[in-house]
Design a protein around this motif. Sequence first.
Motif, PDB file in Angstrom:
ATOM      1  N   SER A  52       0.829  -1.203   0.000  1.00  0.00           N
ATOM      2  CA  SER A  52       0.000   0.000   0.000  1.00  0.00           C
ATOM      3  C   SER A  52       0.868   1.260   0.000  1.00  0.00           C
ATOM      4  O   SER A  52       1.660   1.456  -0.909  1.00  0.00           O
ATOM      5  CB  SER A  52      -0.973  -0.040   1.191  1.00  0.00           C
ATOM      6  OG  SER A  52      -1.956   0.956   1.106  1.00  0.00           O
ATOM      7  N   SER A  53       0.774   2.115   1.031  1.00  0.00           N
ATOM      8  CA  SER A  53       1.638   3.295   1.049  1.00  0.00           C
ATOM      9  C   SER A  53       3.100   2.884   1.147  1.00  0.00           C
ATOM     10  O   SER A  53       3.989   3.582   0.661  1.00  0.00           O
ATOM     11  CB  SER A  53       1.277   4.222   2.211  1.00  0.00           C
ATOM     12  OG  SER A  53       1.683   3.700   3.469  1.00  0.00           O
ATOM     13  N   GLY A  77      -0.091  -1.327  -4.317  1.00  0.00           N
ATOM     14  CA  GLY A  77       0.288   0.083  -4.260  1.00  0.00           C
ATOM     15  C   GLY A  77      -0.054   0.838  -5.532  1.00  0.00           C
ATOM     16  O   GLY A  77      -0.291   0.237  -6.586  1.00  0.00           O
ATOM     17  N   GLY A 303       2.189  -0.815   5.537  1.00  0.00           N
ATOM     18  CA  GLY A 303       1.227   0.107   4.949  1.00  0.00           C
ATOM     19  C   GLY A 303       0.500   0.925   5.994  1.00  0.00           C
ATOM     20  O   GLY A 303       0.788   0.850   7.204  1.00  0.00           O
ATOM     21  N   CYS A 304      -0.454   1.723   5.551  1.00  0.00           N
ATOM     22  CA  CYS A 304      -1.264   2.537   6.454  1.00  0.00           C
ATOM     23  C   CYS A 304      -2.011   1.624   7.440  1.00  0.00           C
ATOM     24  O   CYS A 304      -2.401   0.514   7.095  1.00  0.00           O
ATOM     25  CB  CYS A 304      -2.291   3.348   5.670  1.00  0.00           C
ATOM     26  SG  CYS A 304      -1.632   4.312   4.291  1.00  0.00           S
ATOM     27  N   ASN A 361      -1.864  13.241   8.572  1.00  0.00           N
ATOM     28  CA  ASN A 361      -1.614  11.876   8.113  1.00  0.00           C
ATOM     29  C   ASN A 361      -2.269  10.935   9.124  1.00  0.00           C
ATOM     30  O   ASN A 361      -1.592  10.230   9.868  1.00  0.00           O
ATOM     31  CB  ASN A 361      -0.098  11.633   8.011  1.00  0.00           C
ATOM     32  CG  ASN A 361       0.249  10.195   7.686  1.00  0.00           C
ATOM     33  OD1 ASN A 361      -0.513   9.478   7.044  1.00  0.00           O
ATOM     34  ND2 ASN A 361       1.411   9.757   8.153  1.00  0.00           N
ATOM     35  N   CYS A 365       0.392   6.649   7.219  1.00  0.00           N
ATOM     36  CA  CYS A 365       0.897   6.249   5.909  1.00  0.00           C
ATOM     37  C   CYS A 365       2.304   6.815   5.692  1.00  0.00           C
ATOM     38  O   CYS A 365       2.663   7.841   6.264  1.00  0.00           O
ATOM     39  CB  CYS A 365      -0.005   6.783   4.798  1.00  0.00           C
ATOM     40  SG  CYS A 365      -1.730   6.272   4.908  1.00  0.00           S
ATOM     41  N   TRP A 366       3.078   6.141   4.862  1.00  0.00           N
ATOM     42  CA  TRP A 366       4.316   6.732   4.366  1.00  0.00           C
ATOM     43  C   TRP A 366       3.971   7.913   3.474  1.00  0.00           C
ATOM     44  O   TRP A 366       2.863   7.991   2.924  1.00  0.00           O
ATOM     45  CB  TRP A 366       5.124   5.696   3.588  1.00  0.00           C
ATOM     46  CG  TRP A 366       5.703   4.619   4.457  1.00  0.00           C
ATOM     47  CD1 TRP A 366       5.157   3.394   4.723  1.00  0.00           C
ATOM     48  CD2 TRP A 366       6.926   4.689   5.192  1.00  0.00           C
ATOM     49  NE1 TRP A 366       5.968   2.699   5.586  1.00  0.00           N
ATOM     50  CE2 TRP A 366       7.066   3.452   5.886  1.00  0.00           C
ATOM     51  CE3 TRP A 366       7.928   5.650   5.324  1.00  0.00           C
ATOM     52  CZ2 TRP A 366       8.161   3.172   6.704  1.00  0.00           C
ATOM     53  CZ3 TRP A 366       9.021   5.365   6.147  1.00  0.00           C
ATOM     54  CH2 TRP A 366       9.123   4.148   6.823  1.00  0.00           C
ATOM     55  N   ASP A 367       4.907   8.832   3.326  1.00  0.00           N
ATOM     56  CA  ASP A 367       4.625  10.065   2.586  1.00  0.00           C
ATOM     57  C   ASP A 367       4.711   9.814   1.083  1.00  0.00           C
ATOM     58  O   ASP A 367       5.735  10.014   0.451  1.00  0.00           O
ATOM     59  CB  ASP A 367       5.610  11.165   2.992  1.00  0.00           C
ATOM     60  CG  ASP A 367       5.229  12.513   2.390  1.00  0.00           C
ATOM     61  OD1 ASP A 367       4.141  12.611   1.803  1.00  0.00           O
ATOM     62  OD2 ASP A 367       6.027  13.458   2.495  1.00  0.00           O
ATOM     63  N   TRP A 368       3.570   9.400   0.511  1.00  0.00           N
ATOM     64  CA  TRP A 368       3.542   9.138  -0.932  1.00  0.00           C
ATOM     65  C   TRP A 368       2.734  10.188  -1.702  1.00  0.00           C
ATOM     66  O   TRP A 368       2.565  10.056  -2.910  1.00  0.00           O
ATOM     67  CB  TRP A 368       2.995   7.732  -1.216  1.00  0.00           C
ATOM     68  CG  TRP A 368       1.544   7.515  -0.883  1.00  0.00           C
ATOM     69  CD1 TRP A 368       1.013   7.212   0.327  1.00  0.00           C
ATOM     70  CD2 TRP A 368       0.437   7.562  -1.798  1.00  0.00           C
ATOM     71  NE1 TRP A 368      -0.348   7.078   0.244  1.00  0.00           N
ATOM     72  CE2 TRP A 368      -0.729   7.275  -1.053  1.00  0.00           C
ATOM     73  CE3 TRP A 368       0.313   7.814  -3.162  1.00  0.00           C
ATOM     74  CZ2 TRP A 368      -1.995   7.232  -1.634  1.00  0.00           C
ATOM     75  CZ3 TRP A 368      -0.952   7.765  -3.734  1.00  0.00           C
ATOM     76  CH2 TRP A 368      -2.085   7.484  -2.980  1.00  0.00           C
ATOM     77  N   TRP A 369       2.315  11.257  -1.012  1.00  0.00           N
ATOM     78  CA  TRP A 369       1.668  12.353  -1.734  1.00  0.00           C
ATOM     79  C   TRP A 369       2.238  13.724  -1.374  1.00  0.00           C
ATOM     80  O   TRP A 369       1.790  14.746  -1.882  1.00  0.00           O
ATOM     81  CB  TRP A 369       0.149  12.352  -1.517  1.00  0.00           C
ATOM     82  CG  TRP A 369      -0.309  12.677  -0.117  1.00  0.00           C
ATOM     83  CD1 TRP A 369      -0.535  13.919   0.403  1.00  0.00           C
ATOM     84  CD2 TRP A 369      -0.640  11.746   0.923  1.00  0.00           C
ATOM     85  NE1 TRP A 369      -0.969  13.835   1.711  1.00  0.00           N
ATOM     86  CE2 TRP A 369      -1.054  12.502   2.053  1.00  0.00           C
ATOM     87  CE3 TRP A 369      -0.637  10.360   1.019  1.00  0.00           C
ATOM     88  CZ2 TRP A 369      -1.445  11.904   3.256  1.00  0.00           C
ATOM     89  CZ3 TRP A 369      -1.023   9.766   2.215  1.00  0.00           C
ATOM     90  CH2 TRP A 369      -1.419  10.536   3.307  1.00  0.00           C
TER      91      TRP A 369
END
Length: 402
Positions: A52-53, A77, A303-304, A361, A365-369
């Motif tokens: 996912s993230s 993902g 993931g998130c 957040n 989540c990991w910072d994917w945006w």
Amino acid sequence: MPHRMNVKHTGLRVTLAVCLGLASTMGGTLAWAARNLPGIGDPGNVTVSGISSGAAMAVQYAVAHSQSVSGVGAIAGPGWGCAQGRVSQAINTCMCVRETPAATLPMAQQFASSGAIDRLMSGKPQSLSRAFVFHSPDDATVQAASGDAGIAFLRDFIGQAPTVDRGNATDGSNHAGHGILSPDGSDSCAASPRDSSYVRHCGQEDNARDALHALFPQRPTDASQRIAQIPEGDLQPFDQTPFIDEVTAASPYIAPDTLWLSFWPYRSDRRDRLDMATTGYLYVPPSCRAAGARCGVHVALHGCKQDVKTFARTTGYIHWAEHFRVIVVYPAVQQGDNPVSESCSAGTVPSLADAAWIQPNPNGCWDWWGYLDGADRTRYLTRAAPQMQVIERIVRALTRSH
């Protein structure tokens, strides 16, 4: 009230054993750890994967460090760069596919030309050459069309098609819900309102095994090589704080994530740590503990809404680590206190969210945006991304010479 900095910098002037919290093992079965861990990881054999993230971050990290990462796995993902720095696009396009994700290869090539990510040679990465993608057609959180965009990007960026798994009818994994599939999964194969771990049981389907096999094809898989029971003490916690502190000491801009007195934006303690947890986990398989051993390093990203220790113990990476002769490290994001639903049925997210004063957040989540970014909403894709800098330092600590 101004944005809180609260930066503490102790540097990285400590041994790897101390950084990774392993000094206390000297009297136990892992007495090798404090003395021999530095240099065990092979810097020429680094791979990364995630769910996912974590899958998005794995691809971001591999693309940004394509000279030192040889393989990447993405499970459920979105495609690289899909969000383009906008939370509305992350949800509307990359997750719910309310419009077709745009091709992002030209942006990656531009970043490589400018040096924002590792430069390419004849248009292709110098090391990154293998990829694995699992995406269930029934994934309702990150829909299959977004996974298809990720497959196309990896094919075009690397120069060869990734190994792709869409599940199968025999064990029902072609109807799996959002998550990573493992024989030790606690969630049902199909999505359910009772989902909690997002580690799904679909018979003997094993995403970690298949990802590692795709990234290390010289070691054919053999079901008998899966170690069923890993002693509790062999999965070691480590302190992420020194790595985080080294990044934050450079004073990069970090976006606020909450409000003071309901109107003034500021940063929580969690945001001051780049939304990362204080503790990650590390597993070194038996054959990699001997003096002089040189094993690969695999970075596995949760993931998130996933607890990192549960992720580490149940997803299967540790059960296959000995067979593939790979050290597995689990960096971690701190989970949010008030998670929100990721259902696409909630409706379209307005573009106004992109211009909000705060960038929360809630789902860990990991910072994917780009939620940590300011005016430069593409930093999260580059080597300058704060969370990627932390991961890079962890990898460097595991692969540095004696």
